[in-house]
Design an enzyme around this catalytic site. Structure first.
Site, mmCIF file in Angstrom:
data_model
loop_
_atom_site.group_PDB
_atom_site.id
_atom_site.type_symbol
_atom_site.label_atom_id
_atom_site.label_comp_id
_atom_site.label_asym_id
_atom_site.label_seq_id
_atom_site.Cartn_x
_atom_site.Cartn_y
_atom_site.Cartn_z
ATOM 1 N N GLU A 159 -69.718 20.351 -15.942
ATOM 2 C CA GLU A 159 -68.266 20.414 -16.091
ATOM 3 C C GLU A 159 -67.859 21.497 -17.086
ATOM 4 O O GLU A 159 -66.838 22.162 -16.918
ATOM 5 C CB GLU A 159 -67.725 19.047 -16.501
ATOM 6 C CG GLU A 159 -67.794 18.050 -15.350
ATOM 7 C CD GLU A 159 -67.467 16.622 -15.751
ATOM 8 O OE1 GLU A 159 -66.596 16.013 -15.125
ATOM 9 O OE2 GLU A 159 -68.098 16.117 -16.711
ATOM 10 N N GLU A 209 -73.333 11.444 -12.322
ATOM 11 C CA GLU A 209 -72.652 10.278 -12.879
ATOM 12 C C GLU A 209 -72.693 9.059 -11.972
ATOM 13 O O GLU A 209 -72.693 7.922 -12.443
ATOM 14 C CB GLU A 209 -71.191 10.626 -13.211
ATOM 15 C CG GLU A 209 -71.005 11.578 -14.386
ATOM 16 C CD GLU A 209 -71.006 13.038 -13.990
ATOM 17 O OE1 GLU A 209 -70.582 13.868 -14.804
ATOM 18 O OE2 GLU A 209 -71.443 13.362 -12.854
ATOM 19 N N ALA A 258 -72.919 14.258 -20.955
ATOM 20 C CA ALA A 258 -72.281 13.519 -22.042
ATOM 21 C C ALA A 258 -73.325 12.672 -22.766
ATOM 22 O O ALA A 258 -74.412 12.399 -22.252
ATOM 23 C CB ALA A 258 -71.174 12.635 -21.487
ATOM 24 N N GLY A 303 -71.505 16.331 -17.694
ATOM 25 C CA GLY A 303 -70.586 17.071 -18.547
ATOM 26 C C GLY A 303 -71.022 18.500 -18.774
ATOM 27 O O GLY A 303 -70.191 19.385 -18.990
#
Length: 258
Positions: free
Chosen positions: A112, A132, A63, A109
């Site tokens: 993900e 994270e 992200a 991300g």
């Protein structure tokens, strides 16, 4: 076609290409464009299978932390956190076989996104992980859920609790990726795999994906009922008639996708 995400279709295979230099950081705009791309390829009958690809150097490093750093709990508790999951949910819901082609890093991300695919092809030099925890947070776009379902809760906790980077060899050993190939062959391998589904029975493939994915969320009895309903419904398709006729006549099925 978006600014950071584009869809390229060739011979029945769609490539959803992440293109936000240098590291494909997944900011809000990119997340929205990925949601749109998922809808586009899902609705296009000319698309039999999909490849998720970030380019030759990197899949996606995660992200956009600069965009998120100043947000408060109140900011994140509402629409922002929901949107963070919505774009990966949209990718996971593509009703066709999806293959992630992982080069370089697929972190946070980025991993993900790769977890939304049905299969993952990684380069020999690729590294994946959910780092994270090192930022004082946890995965928020499906990582705690899809990772645990894929590799089991103990291995998922190891990766999420430590935030460590995993090499492609370890990822293959624990089932996090399905194939490891030379870095310069990742995209070609993913496309070749995707092409095996072109000309296949699209309705049956869609039903199989839905039955497996939905069945993972329910008890066995409910899962069996999901399978039964999907199985029976396929007897209303042209491809079922074509496939069974070809079998009984010892011929080759030429599916129509209907």
């Amino acid at each position: 076609m978006g600014e950071f995400v584009r869809v390229e279709i060739e011979d029945g295979v769609a490539t959803i290409r992440l293109d936000r230099p240098k590291m494909n950081a997944l900011n809000a705009q990119m997340q929205a464009e990925l949601t749109e791309a998922a809808a586009q390829v899902g609705d296009d009958d000319a698309v039999a299978a999909v490849v998720l690809y970030g380019g030759e150097r990197v899949f996606a490093a995660g992200a956009d932390i600069k965009e998120m750093a100043a947000l408060s709990a109140a900011d994140m508790a509402g629409a922002r956190s929901r949107r963070l999951q919505e774009f990966t949910t949209a990718l996971a819901a593509i009703p066709k076989p999806v293959i992630a082609a992982i080069t370089g890093y697929a972190l946070g991300g980025g991993l993900e996104v790769a977890l939304t695919a049905d299969f993952r092809v990684a380069g020999e030099g690729a590294k994946v992980g959910q780092p994270e925890i090192q930022l004082g947070i946890i995965p928020g776009a499906g990582g705690t859920q899809r990772l645990a379902r894929l590799v089991g809760p103990s291995r998922a906790k190891d990766l999420v609790f430590s935030g460590r980077h995993v090499t492609s060899d370890e990822a293959l050993a624990i089932g996090l990726v399905d194939r490891v190939v030379p870095d310069d062959r990742v995209y070609a391998e993913a496309v070749a795999w995707a092409r095996t589904f072109v000309g296949g029975p699209a309705a049956a493939l869609r039903a199989a994906k839905e039955a497996i994915d939905t069945g993972l969320e329910v008890d066995l009895a409910t899962g069996l009922e999901i399978e039964r309903v999907q199985f029976a419904a396929l007897f209303a398709t042209e491809d079922q008639k074509i496939g069974m006729k070809a079998f009984t006549e010892k011929g080759k099925a030429e599916f129509t996708g209907r």
